[in-house]
Design a protein around this motif. Structure first.
Motif, PDB file in Angstrom:
ATOM      1  N   VAL A  29       0.292  -1.690  -7.173  1.00  0.00           N
ATOM      2  CA  VAL A  29      -0.658  -2.787  -7.011  1.00  0.00           C
ATOM      3  C   VAL A  29      -1.652  -2.408  -5.922  1.00  0.00           C
ATOM      4  CG1 VAL A  29      -0.981  -5.203  -6.430  1.00  0.00           C
ATOM      5  CG2 VAL A  29       1.047  -4.494  -7.728  1.00  0.00           C
ATOM      6  N   GLU A  30      -2.916  -2.338  -6.305  1.00  0.00           N
ATOM      7  CA  GLU A  30      -3.977  -1.995  -5.382  1.00  0.00           C
ATOM      8  C   GLU A  30      -4.550  -3.253  -4.727  1.00  0.00           C
ATOM      9  OE1 GLU A  30      -4.329   0.756  -9.066  1.00  0.00           O
ATOM     10  OE2 GLU A  30      -4.082  -1.387  -8.697  1.00  0.00           O
ATOM     11  N   SER A  31      -5.001  -3.093  -3.491  1.00  0.00           N
ATOM     12  CA  SER A  31      -5.629  -4.205  -2.776  1.00  0.00           C
ATOM     13  C   SER A  31      -6.542  -3.648  -1.689  1.00  0.00           C
ATOM     14  CB  SER A  31      -4.577  -5.126  -2.163  1.00  0.00           C
ATOM     15  OG  SER A  31      -3.821  -4.436  -1.188  1.00  0.00           O
ATOM     16  N   GLY A  32      -7.316  -4.543  -1.089  1.00  0.00           N
ATOM     17  CA  GLY A  32      -8.140  -4.161   0.043  1.00  0.00           C
ATOM     18  C   GLY A  32      -9.610  -3.971  -0.266  1.00  0.00           C
ATOM     19  N   LEU A  90      -8.195   0.671   1.665  1.00  0.00           N
ATOM     20  CA  LEU A  90      -7.479   0.226   0.471  1.00  0.00           C
ATOM     21  C   LEU A  90      -5.989   0.507   0.625  1.00  0.00           C
ATOM     22  CD1 LEU A  90      -9.847   1.614  -2.310  1.00  0.00           C
ATOM     23  CD2 LEU A  90     -10.018  -0.524  -1.011  1.00  0.00           C
ATOM     24  N   SER A  91      -5.202  -0.333  -0.002  1.00  0.00           N
ATOM     25  CA  SER A  91      -3.755  -0.156  -0.014  1.00  0.00           C
ATOM     26  C   SER A  91      -3.255  -0.134  -1.443  1.00  0.00           C
ATOM     27  CB  SER A  91      -3.061  -1.297   0.739  1.00  0.00           C
ATOM     28  OG  SER A  91      -3.448  -1.350   2.089  1.00  0.00           O
ATOM     29  N   CYS A  92      -2.204   0.601  -1.644  1.00  0.00           N
ATOM     30  CA  CYS A  92      -1.546   0.647  -2.951  1.00  0.00           C
ATOM     31  C   CYS A  92      -0.050   0.511  -2.690  1.00  0.00           C
ATOM     32  CB  CYS A  92      -1.862   1.966  -3.641  1.00  0.00           C
ATOM     33  SG  CYS A  92      -0.906   2.259  -5.150  1.00  0.00           S
ATOM     34  N   THR A 151       3.864   2.520   0.472  1.00  0.00           N
ATOM     35  CA  THR A 151       2.436   2.226   0.382  1.00  0.00           C
ATOM     36  C   THR A 151       1.612   3.486   0.648  1.00  0.00           C
ATOM     37  OG1 THR A 151       2.814  -0.045   1.123  1.00  0.00           O
ATOM     38  CG2 THR A 151       0.573   0.781   1.261  1.00  0.00           C
ATOM     39  N   TYR A 209      -2.515   4.592   1.329  1.00  0.00           N
ATOM     40  CA  TYR A 209      -3.762   4.016   1.811  1.00  0.00           C
ATOM     41  C   TYR A 209      -4.932   4.944   1.524  1.00  0.00           C
ATOM     42  CZ  TYR A 209      -0.362   1.366   4.566  1.00  0.00           C
ATOM     43  OH  TYR A 209       0.700   0.582   4.958  1.00  0.00           O
ATOM     44  N   TYR A 214      -8.518   2.785  -8.157  1.00  0.00           N
ATOM     45  CA  TYR A 214      -7.167   2.740  -8.678  1.00  0.00           C
ATOM     46  C   TYR A 214      -6.285   3.755  -7.960  1.00  0.00           C
ATOM     47  CZ  TYR A 214      -9.550   0.754 -12.803  1.00  0.00           C
ATOM     48  OH  TYR A 214     -10.316  -0.002 -13.658  1.00  0.00           O
ATOM     49  N   GLN A 238      -4.595  -2.717 -12.243  1.00  0.00           N
ATOM     50  CA  GLN A 238      -5.851  -3.469 -12.330  1.00  0.00           C
ATOM     51  C   GLN A 238      -6.914  -2.937 -11.391  1.00  0.00           C
ATOM     52  OE1 GLN A 238      -4.812  -7.615 -11.757  1.00  0.00           O
ATOM     53  NE2 GLN A 238      -4.443  -7.864 -13.951  1.00  0.00           N
ATOM     54  N   THR A 252      -8.805  -2.255  -7.569  1.00  0.00           N
ATOM     55  CA  THR A 252      -9.425  -3.158  -6.598  1.00  0.00           C
ATOM     56  C   THR A 252     -10.910  -2.824  -6.533  1.00  0.00           C
ATOM     57  OG1 THR A 252      -9.269  -4.036  -4.342  1.00  0.00           O
ATOM     58  CG2 THR A 252      -8.858  -1.671  -4.602  1.00  0.00           C
TER      59      THR A 252
END
Length: 123
Positions: free
Chosen positions: A5-8, A20-22, A78, A80, A95, A115, A117
């Protein structure tokens, strides 16, 4: 297989920075090489950066060398991507993905993608 799950992502001005974080699920995260990729509108997905199991080995696309840094925390499952000096042309969905080796990751052939980010760099 890891679930990722990617975010940031977000909106940033040109020259700005994002991290970004994964986040990965699975107890074998430290056994996987990891990579970041991006896909801009109307373009093919491209490799950005990869990191080996321990974090000691990293590889970057020429376009991001010196500005992006990939890292990982195996205790937190995680990986980054710190992005500095961002450019408008780097607007894309970012991704992460995993592979048995860095070579496998850099090959970019994966069965599935998350998905991602969205990163938007304004001029």
């Amino acid at each position: 297989q890891l679930q990722l799950v990617e975010s940031g992502g977000g909106l940033v001005q040109a020259g700005g920075s994002l991290r970004l974080s994964c986040a990965a699920s699975g107890r074998t995260f430290s056994s996987y090489a990891m990579g970041w990729f991006r896909q801009a509108p109307g373009k093919e997905r491209e490799f950005v950066a990869a990191i080996g199991w321990t974090g000691a080995n990293t590889y970057y696309a020429d376009s991001v060398k010196g500005r992006f840094t990939i890292s990982r925390d195996n205790a937190k499952n995680t990986v980054y991507l710190k992005m500095n000096s961002l450019k408008p042309e780097e607007t894309a969905v970012y991704y992460c993905n995993s592979g048995a080796t860095i070579a496998a990751v850099m090959g970019g052939r994966f069965g599935s993608w998350g998905q991602g980010t969205q990163v938007t760099v304004s001029s």
